[in-house]
Design an enzyme around this catalytic site. Structure first.
Site, PDB file in Angstrom:
ATOM      1  N   ASN A   1      13.688  30.218 -31.390  1.00 23.49           N
ATOM      2  CA  ASN A   1      13.419  31.062 -32.548  1.00 23.49           C
ATOM      3  C   ASN A   1      14.548  30.952 -33.581  1.00 23.49           C
ATOM      4  O   ASN A   1      15.631  30.423 -33.295  1.00 23.49           O
ATOM      5  CB  ASN A   1      13.278  32.523 -32.106  1.00 23.49           C
ATOM      6  CG  ASN A   1      12.401  33.337 -33.034  1.00 23.49           C
ATOM      7  OD1 ASN A   1      12.176  32.975 -34.181  1.00 23.49           O
ATOM      8  ND2 ASN A   1      11.893  34.455 -32.525  1.00 23.49           N
ATOM      9  N   ILE A   2      14.284  31.452 -34.778  1.00 25.69           N
ATOM     10  CA  ILE A   2      15.309  31.511 -35.812  1.00 25.69           C
ATOM     11  C   ILE A   2      16.505  32.317 -35.287  1.00 25.69           C
ATOM     12  O   ILE A   2      16.338  33.403 -34.734  1.00 25.69           O
ATOM     13  CB  ILE A   2      14.756  32.166 -37.092  1.00 25.69           C
ATOM     14  CG1 ILE A   2      13.656  31.303 -37.704  1.00 25.69           C
ATOM     15  CG2 ILE A   2      15.863  32.397 -38.116  1.00 25.69           C
ATOM     16  CD1 ILE A   2      12.923  31.971 -38.863  1.00 25.69           C
TER      17      ILE A   2
ATOM     18  N   GLU B   1      17.775  18.925 -33.135  1.00 26.80           N
ATOM     19  CA  GLU B   1      17.488  20.345 -33.352  1.00 26.80           C
ATOM     20  C   GLU B   1      16.072  20.494 -33.895  1.00 26.80           C
ATOM     21  O   GLU B   1      15.776  20.101 -35.009  1.00 26.80           O
ATOM     22  CB  GLU B   1      18.499  20.938 -34.327  1.00 26.80           C
ATOM     23  CG  GLU B   1      18.395  22.445 -34.458  1.00 26.80           C
ATOM     24  CD  GLU B   1      19.512  23.034 -35.321  1.00 26.80           C
ATOM     25  OE1 GLU B   1      19.522  24.269 -35.504  1.00 26.80           O
ATOM     26  OE2 GLU B   1      20.362  22.265 -35.807  1.00 26.80           O
TER      27      GLU B   1
ATOM     28  N   GLN C   1       6.621  23.116 -45.578  1.00 32.29           N
ATOM     29  CA  GLN C   1       6.315  22.476 -44.304  1.00 32.29           C
ATOM     30  C   GLN C   1       6.103  20.975 -44.461  1.00 32.29           C
ATOM     31  O   GLN C   1       6.459  20.192 -43.571  1.00 32.29           O
ATOM     32  CB  GLN C   1       5.089  23.136 -43.658  1.00 32.29           C
ATOM     33  CG  GLN C   1       5.317  24.559 -43.187  1.00 32.29           C
ATOM     34  CD  GLN C   1       6.433  24.672 -42.170  1.00 32.29           C
ATOM     35  OE1 GLN C   1       6.732  23.739 -41.421  1.00 32.29           O
ATOM     36  NE2 GLN C   1       7.099  25.817 -42.150  1.00 32.29           N
TER      37      GLN C   1
ATOM     38  N   ASP D   1       7.376  22.553 -35.536  1.00 30.27           N
ATOM     39  CA  ASP D   1       6.867  22.809 -36.887  1.00 30.27           C
ATOM     40  C   ASP D   1       5.379  23.131 -36.836  1.00 30.27           C
ATOM     41  O   ASP D   1       4.919  24.136 -37.381  1.00 30.27           O
ATOM     42  CB  ASP D   1       7.091  21.596 -37.793  1.00 30.27           C
ATOM     43  CG  ASP D   1       8.555  21.341 -38.076  1.00 30.27           C
ATOM     44  OD1 ASP D   1       9.366  22.276 -37.925  1.00 30.27           O
ATOM     45  OD2 ASP D   1       8.894  20.198 -38.430  1.00 30.27           O
TER      46      ASP D   1
ATOM     47  N   ARG E   1      21.667  38.321 -34.348  1.00 28.88           N
ATOM     48  CA  ARG E   1      22.453  37.122 -34.692  1.00 28.88           C
ATOM     49  C   ARG E   1      22.187  36.686 -36.128  1.00 28.88           C
ATOM     50  O   ARG E   1      23.101  36.207 -36.820  1.00 28.88           O
ATOM     51  CB  ARG E   1      22.116  36.002 -33.705  1.00 28.88           C
ATOM     52  CG  ARG E   1      22.596  36.302 -32.303  1.00 28.88           C
ATOM     53  CD  ARG E   1      22.008  35.374 -31.258  1.00 28.88           C
ATOM     54  NE  ARG E   1      22.257  35.908 -29.920  1.00 28.88           N
ATOM     55  CZ  ARG E   1      21.667  35.467 -28.820  1.00 28.88           C
ATOM     56  NH1 ARG E   1      20.777  34.481 -28.893  1.00 28.88           N
ATOM     57  NH2 ARG E   1      21.945  36.002 -27.650  1.00 28.88           N
TER      58      ARG E   1
ATOM     59  N   TYR F   1      11.162  31.411 -48.548  1.00 27.20           N
ATOM     60  CA  TYR F   1      11.390  32.796 -48.145  1.00 27.20           C
ATOM     61  C   TYR F   1      11.123  33.779 -49.290  1.00 27.20           C
ATOM     62  O   TYR F   1      10.678  34.904 -49.061  1.00 27.20           O
ATOM     63  CB  TYR F   1      12.824  32.966 -47.638  1.00 27.20           C
ATOM     64  CG  TYR F   1      13.026  32.485 -46.220  1.00 27.20           C
ATOM     65  CD1 TYR F   1      12.188  32.914 -45.190  1.00 27.20           C
ATOM     66  CD2 TYR F   1      14.052  31.605 -45.892  1.00 27.20           C
ATOM     67  CE1 TYR F   1      12.362  32.484 -43.893  1.00 27.20           C
ATOM     68  CE2 TYR F   1      14.241  31.165 -44.587  1.00 27.20           C
ATOM     69  CZ  TYR F   1      13.387  31.604 -43.590  1.00 27.20           C
ATOM     70  OH  TYR F   1      13.566  31.169 -42.293  1.00 27.20           O
TER      71      TYR F   1
ATOM     72  N   GLU G   1      19.483  20.128 -37.404  1.00 32.75           N
ATOM     73  CA  GLU G   1      18.356  20.319 -38.307  1.00 32.75           C
ATOM     74  C   GLU G   1      18.800  20.043 -39.749  1.00 32.75           C
ATOM     75  O   GLU G   1      19.877  20.479 -40.155  1.00 32.75           O
ATOM     76  CB  GLU G   1      17.829  21.751 -38.166  1.00 32.75           C
ATOM     77  CG  GLU G   1      16.412  21.933 -38.635  1.00 32.75           C
ATOM     78  CD  GLU G   1      15.789  23.232 -38.125  1.00 32.75           C
ATOM     79  OE1 GLU G   1      14.569  23.261 -37.930  1.00 32.75           O
ATOM     80  OE2 GLU G   1      16.534  24.206 -37.918  1.00 32.75           O
TER      81      GLU G   1
ATOM     82  N   GLY H   1      20.464  30.553 -31.613  1.00 31.07           N
ATOM     83  CA  GLY H   1      21.755  29.968 -31.255  1.00 31.07           C
ATOM     84  C   GLY H   1      21.713  28.465 -31.077  1.00 31.07           C
ATOM     85  O   GLY H   1      22.580  27.894 -30.404  1.00 31.07           O
TER      86      GLY H   1
END
Length: 365
Positions: A81-82, A165, A140, A171, A225, A129, A109, A85
């Site tokens: 997930n975003i 990564e 995408q 995706d 985080r 965003y 990434e 870590g």
């Protein structure tokens, strides 16, 4: 075949090795002569066999050297997930541990490319965003292009393991699904995306990894985080969005039920031949299910628990333990590939004959 077996040649690989050792300099004529005079094969059959063996050996020799090294090299994609870590994992564990530093090439990434596009230096990540319904499809598409560029740029590295990564599959199976369900990507746009995704992946096998490493943590831990690292583009990310991404990662990479229809299962015969090391035995699974892209079905995945926030600059043992698990997974996948190659090569050709594993175990009656 019976005549070959009687001569002690019970495997295709043995016949190819015999040709390499004794007959290659003399061409197929010498092999044909041997098959007719010493084995008792009809000359027409001997000609066909010799021609097949010559072509197979020539192709193998042509692909030696750099191409052969590339085939031996493994690629794992680190998923999660975003803000789970991944970057810390790749920087601190892969680059700074004795177990991995000489084994691994890290491919992070390509976030920098998303933040700086073209002469006008567009930030497509920030645009997504800020206005997801407007820029989801654009973002995408560009993400896929940059992953393809990254794969090509890192394809010829010399280290045995490439850690990338994320992947084009996360995706498609996580982020594209999420924006489509949120109605930020229309039916027409997702149809266009799928219309080129499958054929491109089919033509570019380098995009298909040898394994996945899933860094698993709760959405709440990821949000904490995310708030700590304060990446400007991510300040609009909500807990609900992280929960949706978490669910999609779980559906794809984690076996939530023990039923035959679960996301992943171990191959039916592989554990008998070669089991994962004890350290990771309960953490390795194989992708399974109709919803999994066909090119990655039965690709292994290592699940690592990343719920706890660990300061890897201080907790050296925790860092080393993660590194040992990745190293074990690398050895397991490498050996599994050797087993599978041996199963393909170790037998004579006919259907109906037993397929034997390395220890003589019958794999198929």
């Amino acid at each position: 075949m019976e005549k070959l077996v009687a001569k002690g040649i019970g495997k295709l690989v043995e016949l190819k090795q015999l040709y390499r050792d004794k007959f290659r300099t003399g061409g197929t004529e010498k092999l044909v002569e041997y098959l007719v005079a010493s084995v008792g094969v009809h000359k027409n059959h001997a000609n066909v066999i010799a021609s097949f063996i010559k072509d197979a050996v020539d192709k193998e020799l042509e692909s030696s050297g750099q191409a052969s090294q590339a085939k031996k090299r493994l690629t794992f994609c680190v998923e999660g997930n975003i803000s789970v870590g991944k970057t810390t994992f790749l920087q601190r564990i892969a680059n700074e541990t004795f177990e991995l530093r000489d084994l691994v090439e890290v491919v992070p990434e390509p976030i920098g490319k998303w933040q700086d596009v073209g002469k006008e230096h567009f930030n497509v990540l920030d645009a997504f965003y800020a206005e997801p319904s407007r820029y989801a499809y654009t973002f995408q598409n560009y993400v896929f292009v940059t992953r393809l560029m990254q794969e090509r740029e890192s394809a010829n590295g010399l280290k045995p393991l490439r850690l990338m990564e994320r992947s084009v599959f996360s995706d498609r199976m996580v982020f594209v699904r999420a924006v489509h369900e949120a109605k930020w990507m229309s039916e027409m746009e997702i149809s266009i995306y799928d219309s080129w995704f499958d054929p491109v992946v089919a033509e570019l096998p380098g995009l298909v990894p040898d394994g996945f490493i899933y860094l698993r943590a709760s959405p709440d831990a990821c949000l904490r985080r995310l708030q700590m690292r304060k990446r400007p583009e991510e300040q609009k990310v909500t807990l609900d969005y992280l929960k949706g991404l978490h669910e999609k990662h779980e559906q794809w990479l984690f076996p939530t039920t023990p039923s035959p229809n679960s996301v992943m299962s171990v191959k039916e015969w592989l554990p008998t031949l070669h089991q994962p090391p004890p350290r990771i035995k309960d953490r390795v699974f194989y992708l399974k299910g109709d919803h999994v892209h066909s090119s990655i079905r039965e690709v292994p995945a290592l699940i690592l628990d990343c719920e706890a926030s660990i300061d890897f600059s201080k907790d050296v043992e925790a860092k080393a333990e993660y590194a040992r698990q990745v190293a074990d997974f690398f050895e397991y996948v490498k050996q599994t590939r050797n087993v599978e190659a041996g199963v393909r090569d170790n037998l004579l050709l006919p259907a109906g004959r037993p397929i034997l594993g390395p220890d003589g175990l019958v794999l198929r009656p």
